[in-house]
Design a protein around this motif. Sequence first.
Motif, PDB file in Angstrom:
ATOM      1  N   ASP A 182     -22.395  59.991  57.345  1.00  0.00           N
ATOM      2  CA  ASP A 182     -22.931  59.809  55.998  1.00  0.00           C
ATOM      3  C   ASP A 182     -24.345  59.222  56.058  1.00  0.00           C
ATOM      4  N   GLN A 183     -24.557  58.281  56.960  1.00  0.00           N
ATOM      5  CA  GLN A 183     -25.885  57.694  57.116  1.00  0.00           C
ATOM      6  C   GLN A 183     -26.899  58.747  57.572  1.00  0.00           C
ATOM      7  N   VAL A 184     -26.478  59.617  58.481  1.00  0.00           N
ATOM      8  CA  VAL A 184     -27.364  60.694  58.932  1.00  0.00           C
ATOM      9  C   VAL A 184     -27.704  61.602  57.755  1.00  0.00           C
ATOM     10  N   GLN A 185     -26.686  61.980  56.989  1.00  0.00           N
ATOM     11  CA  GLN A 185     -26.895  62.891  55.861  1.00  0.00           C
ATOM     12  C   GLN A 185     -27.827  62.268  54.823  1.00  0.00           C
ATOM     13  N   ARG A 186     -27.609  61.021  54.495  1.00  0.00           N
ATOM     14  CA  ARG A 186     -28.437  60.348  53.494  1.00  0.00           C
ATOM     15  C   ARG A 186     -29.880  60.180  53.953  1.00  0.00           C
ATOM     16  N   SER A 187     -30.072  60.054  55.271  1.00  0.00           N
ATOM     17  CA  SER A 187     -31.432  59.883  55.796  1.00  0.00           C
ATOM     18  C   SER A 187     -32.230  61.183  55.750  1.00  0.00           C
ATOM     19  N   GLY A 188     -31.523  62.306  55.656  1.00  0.00           N
ATOM     20  CA  GLY A 188     -32.189  63.596  55.664  1.00  0.00           C
ATOM     21  C   GLY A 188     -32.568  64.075  57.057  1.00  0.00           C
ATOM     22  N   GLU A 246     -23.550  49.483  70.978  1.00  0.00           N
ATOM     23  CA  GLU A 246     -24.825  48.903  71.388  1.00  0.00           C
ATOM     24  C   GLU A 246     -25.954  49.189  70.407  1.00  0.00           C
ATOM     25  N   SER A 247     -26.012  50.409  69.878  1.00  0.00           N
ATOM     26  CA  SER A 247     -27.188  50.839  69.116  1.00  0.00           C
ATOM     27  C   SER A 247     -26.986  50.928  67.610  1.00  0.00           C
ATOM     28  N   ILE A 248     -25.753  51.177  67.181  1.00  0.00           N
ATOM     29  CA  ILE A 248     -25.513  51.342  65.748  1.00  0.00           C
ATOM     30  C   ILE A 248     -24.951  50.057  65.144  1.00  0.00           C
ATOM     31  N   GLY A 249     -24.428  49.179  65.994  1.00  0.00           N
ATOM     32  CA  GLY A 249     -23.899  47.912  65.515  1.00  0.00           C
ATOM     33  C   GLY A 249     -22.444  47.940  65.098  1.00  0.00           C
ATOM     34  N   ILE A 250     -21.701  48.907  65.578  1.00  0.00           N
ATOM     35  CA  ILE A 250     -20.268  48.958  65.290  1.00  0.00           C
ATOM     36  C   ILE A 250     -19.576  47.948  66.207  1.00  0.00           C
ATOM     37  N   ALA A 251     -18.734  47.114  65.628  1.00  0.00           N
ATOM     38  CA  ALA A 251     -18.084  46.058  66.390  1.00  0.00           C
ATOM     39  C   ALA A 251     -17.189  46.637  67.481  1.00  0.00           C
ATOM     40  N   ALA A 252     -17.186  45.958  68.611  1.00  0.00           N
ATOM     41  CA  ALA A 252     -16.359  46.376  69.746  1.00  0.00           C
ATOM     42  C   ALA A 252     -14.897  46.476  69.313  1.00  0.00           C
ATOM     43  N   GLY A 253     -14.252  47.537  69.751  1.00  0.00           N
ATOM     44  CA  GLY A 253     -12.838  47.731  69.449  1.00  0.00           C
ATOM     45  C   GLY A 253     -12.550  48.498  68.179  1.00  0.00           C
ATOM     46  N   GLN A 254     -13.542  48.682  67.301  1.00  0.00           N
ATOM     47  CA  GLN A 254     -13.285  49.423  66.074  1.00  0.00           C
ATOM     48  C   GLN A 254     -13.104  50.908  66.318  1.00  0.00           C
ATOM     49  N   LEU A 255     -13.840  51.449  67.279  1.00  0.00           N
ATOM     50  CA  LEU A 255     -13.684  52.859  67.642  1.00  0.00           C
ATOM     51  C   LEU A 255     -12.636  52.931  68.751  1.00  0.00           C
ATOM     52  N   LEU A 274     -11.616  57.179  62.210  1.00  0.00           N
ATOM     53  CA  LEU A 274     -12.411  58.328  61.771  1.00  0.00           C
ATOM     54  C   LEU A 274     -13.235  58.000  60.529  1.00  0.00           C
ATOM     55  N   ARG A 275     -12.837  56.989  59.780  1.00  0.00           N
ATOM     56  CA  ARG A 275     -13.638  56.558  58.624  1.00  0.00           C
ATOM     57  C   ARG A 275     -14.993  56.008  59.098  1.00  0.00           C
ATOM     58  N   ILE A 276     -14.989  55.348  60.251  1.00  0.00           N
ATOM     59  CA  ILE A 276     -16.244  54.835  60.809  1.00  0.00           C
ATOM     60  C   ILE A 276     -17.143  56.003  61.207  1.00  0.00           C
ATOM     61  N   ILE A 277     -16.548  57.008  61.841  1.00  0.00           N
ATOM     62  CA  ILE A 277     -17.296  58.208  62.220  1.00  0.00           C
ATOM     63  C   ILE A 277     -17.893  58.859  60.973  1.00  0.00           C
ATOM     64  N   ASP A 278     -17.086  58.950  59.935  1.00  0.00           N
ATOM     65  CA  ASP A 278     -17.554  59.549  58.687  1.00  0.00           C
ATOM     66  C   ASP A 278     -18.721  58.743  58.107  1.00  0.00           C
ATOM     67  N   ALA A 313     -22.768  66.017  58.566  1.00  0.00           N
ATOM     68  CA  ALA A 313     -24.103  65.416  58.633  1.00  0.00           C
ATOM     69  C   ALA A 313     -25.085  66.130  57.705  1.00  0.00           C
ATOM     70  N   LYS A 314     -24.845  67.402  57.450  1.00  0.00           N
ATOM     71  CA  LYS A 314     -25.756  68.191  56.609  1.00  0.00           C
ATOM     72  C   LYS A 314     -25.350  68.166  55.127  1.00  0.00           C
ATOM     73  N   ASN A 315     -24.059  68.325  54.836  1.00  0.00           N
ATOM     74  CA  ASN A 315     -23.598  68.543  53.467  1.00  0.00           C
ATOM     75  C   ASN A 315     -23.070  67.312  52.746  1.00  0.00           C
ATOM     76  N   GLY A 316     -22.742  66.276  53.459  1.00  0.00           N
ATOM     77  CA  GLY A 316     -22.223  65.078  52.814  1.00  0.00           C
ATOM     78  C   GLY A 316     -20.718  65.082  52.621  1.00  0.00           C
ATOM     79  N   GLN A 317     -20.265  64.386  51.582  1.00  0.00           N
ATOM     80  CA  GLN A 317     -18.839  64.122  51.357  1.00  0.00           C
ATOM     81  C   GLN A 317     -17.971  65.369  51.252  1.00  0.00           C
TER      82      GLN A 317
END
Length: 158
Positions: A65-71, A41-50, A57-61, A130-134
């Motif tokens: 990654d978006q959280v980490q990049r946003s700071g 609903e809020s992040i825009g991930i297509a239904a059924g992908q999770l 888990l790549r979607i989760i990652d 979320a803090k350290n990245g890849q």
Amino acid sequence: MGLFSRKKKASAELQPAAQTVDTAEELHALRAAQFVAFAEESIGIAAGQLDLSQPSLRIIDDVLDQVQRSGAELPPHLWEGISSYLMEVARGEYGGTYKPFEGVNPWVLVIGEPEFQLGFMAMGKVLDRAKNGQEDNIPFFYEGLESMVQQKKNATLT
């Protein structure tokens, strides 16, 4: 008695206000489902992908990654939801039971009992990603679980 044998009831502050759960397994299944609904609903991930699969888990990652990049700091509801999702993927594949623990890992998924005891501490890893990245990549972290289960290792994956 194993490393994660301490007993504690799921605390009221961890339980969603709108629904009551009786077991830690129900709590994490509910949190994972709530995260999926939020993500669609809020992040825009297509239904059924999770779909609680290892490839998802790549979607989760990517979300982490978006959280980490946003700071920004990872909001508590996302931390709990993503952590529960990750642990539910593992529980679906390898079984296990949730046991309370401490610190950044208030819950640990214990796999293999009684034959062996493998503690999967995903909650701290989600915060680290979320803090350290890849360097704390979630799919890579999860892949470490397979060989440990096959070797029936008494270990903790953090």
